[in-house]
Design a protein around this motif. Structure first.
Motif, mmCIF file in Angstrom:
data_model
loop_
_atom_site.group_PDB
_atom_site.id
_atom_site.type_symbol
_atom_site.label_atom_id
_atom_site.label_comp_id
_atom_site.label_asym_id
_atom_site.label_seq_id
_atom_site.Cartn_x
_atom_site.Cartn_y
_atom_site.Cartn_z
ATOM 1 N N VAL A 1 0.196 4.941 -6.019
ATOM 2 C CA VAL A 1 -0.535 3.893 -6.746
ATOM 3 C C VAL A 1 -0.008 3.829 -8.193
ATOM 4 O O VAL A 1 0.172 4.865 -8.836
ATOM 5 N N GLY A 2 0.286 2.612 -8.636
ATOM 6 C CA GLY A 2 0.801 2.438 -10.001
ATOM 7 C C GLY A 2 2.312 2.537 -10.105
ATOM 8 O O GLY A 2 2.880 2.298 -11.157
ATOM 9 N N GLY B 1 -1.111 -1.405 -6.039
ATOM 10 C CA GLY B 1 -2.212 -1.533 -6.990
ATOM 11 C C GLY B 1 -3.354 -0.595 -6.624
ATOM 12 O O GLY B 1 -3.422 -0.080 -5.503
ATOM 13 N N PRO B 2 -4.274 -0.380 -7.579
ATOM 14 C CA PRO B 2 -5.441 0.467 -7.292
ATOM 15 C C PRO B 2 -6.515 -0.302 -6.507
ATOM 16 O O PRO B 2 -6.664 -1.511 -6.681
ATOM 17 N N LEU C 1 -3.484 -0.300 -12.855
ATOM 18 C CA LEU C 1 -2.938 -1.653 -12.688
ATOM 19 C C LEU C 1 -1.879 -1.931 -13.764
ATOM 20 O O LEU C 1 -0.825 -2.494 -13.493
ATOM 21 N N ARG C 2 -2.171 -1.493 -14.997
ATOM 22 C CA ARG C 2 -1.180 -1.635 -16.079
ATOM 23 C C ARG C 2 0.121 -0.928 -15.692
ATOM 24 O O ARG C 2 1.215 -1.431 -15.917
ATOM 25 N N SER C 3 -0.035 0.222 -15.101
ATOM 26 C CA SER C 3 1.131 1.011 -14.672
ATOM 27 C C SER C 3 1.946 0.274 -13.602
ATOM 28 O O SER C 3 3.184 0.375 -13.575
ATOM 29 N N CYS C 4 1.272 -0.490 -12.729
ATOM 30 C CA CYS C 4 1.996 -1.306 -11.729
ATOM 31 C C CYS C 4 2.953 -2.260 -12.422
ATOM 32 O O CYS C 4 4.126 -2.360 -12.065
ATOM 33 N N TYR C 5 2.425 -2.992 -13.406
ATOM 34 C CA TYR C 5 3.266 -3.983 -14.097
ATOM 35 C C TYR C 5 4.409 -3.287 -14.834
ATOM 36 O O TYR C 5 5.554 -3.746 -14.799
ATOM 37 N N ASN D 1 0.869 -1.190 0.000
ATOM 38 C CA ASN D 1 0.000 0.000 0.000
ATOM 39 C C ASN D 1 0.901 1.233 0.000
ATOM 40 O O ASN D 1 2.119 1.123 0.137
ATOM 41 N N THR D 2 0.303 2.413 -0.142
ATOM 42 C CA THR D 2 1.104 3.628 -0.342
ATOM 43 C C THR D 2 2.023 3.952 0.836
ATOM 44 O O THR D 2 3.018 4.630 0.676
ATOM 45 N N SER D 3 1.695 3.428 2.018
ATOM 46 C CA SER D 3 2.533 3.719 3.196
ATOM 47 C C SER D 3 3.827 2.911 3.193
ATOM 48 O O SER D 3 4.801 3.282 3.831
#
Ligand code: AR6
Length: 173
Positions: free
Chosen positions: A61-62, A82-83, A95-99, A24-26
């Motif tokens: 995120v991403g 992830g979102p 999610l695409r940006s995560c990968y 998560n963002t933290s």
């Protein structure tokens, strides 16, 4: 050689150059796969996350960040965020940006083997089939452009995700 493999089980038991965490963002740990990775890998991972948090304020995120894998079998962990699925029309791109962020960091760090969990499909409630389609498309696209990359292992913890990946990748027993 098929460079995409599916593994049904716990990512903390996978021997691979680097594993991916659904954080998560933290970056301070949590439940699901994040909790399992921090529990199994020990405090060195959290220490490294704290340093990143102090220098850049967590992870968006991403996006993705890289740390030691502590006591795990892997050398490195790439943490991505992830979102949360809210059906607002922005989640697929995030999610695409995560990968993409994960693969970019892997290349920058000379990593050529990755084990990846089904990002966002647990606590963040992203629809599993849609998430798998995005994961597979992003991975195939990356592998096409990076011929030296050895292997991507999709680690499916729950049977539903495992069966979805098997079907989408056309794999039979
Ligand atoms: N190995 C592999 N996959 C796992 C494991 C494991 N040990 N445990 C769960 N999964 P989730 P998210 C699968 O909830 O949806 C955390 O609190 C699970 O079956 O771990 O991205 C973070 O700190 C599912 O398919 O991550 C964030 O706050 C997939 O991992 C939030 O959850 C992702 O489920 C992130 O939520």
């Amino acid at each position: 050689m098929n460079k995409i493999i599916i593994y049904h089980g716990d990512i903390t038991k996978v021997e691979c150059q680097a594993i991916v965490n659904a954080a998560n963002t933290s970056l301070m740990g949590g439940g699901g796969v994040d909790g399992a990775i921090h529990r199994a890998g020990g405090t060195k991972i959290l220490d490294a996350c704290k340093k990143i948090r102090a220098s850049q304020g967590g992870c968006k995120v991403g996006h993705a960040v890289i740390t030691t894998a502590g006591n795990l079998l892997a050398d490195k962990i790439i943490h991505t965020v992830g979102p949360v699925w809210n059906n607002k029309g922005v989640e697929e791109e995030l999610l695409r940006s995560c990968y993409k962020s994960v693969f970019d960091l892997a290349v920058q760090n000379n990593i050529c083997e990755l084990a990846i969990p089904n990002i966002s499909t647990g606590i963040y409630r992203f629809p599993k089939k849609l998430a798998a389609e995005i994961a597979i498309e992003a991975t195939k696209d990356f592998l096409k452009r990076n011929e030296n990359f050895k292997q991507v292992i999709f680690v499916c913890f729950d049977i539903e995700n495992y069966l979805i990946y098997k079907e989408l990748l056309g794999m039979t027993e």
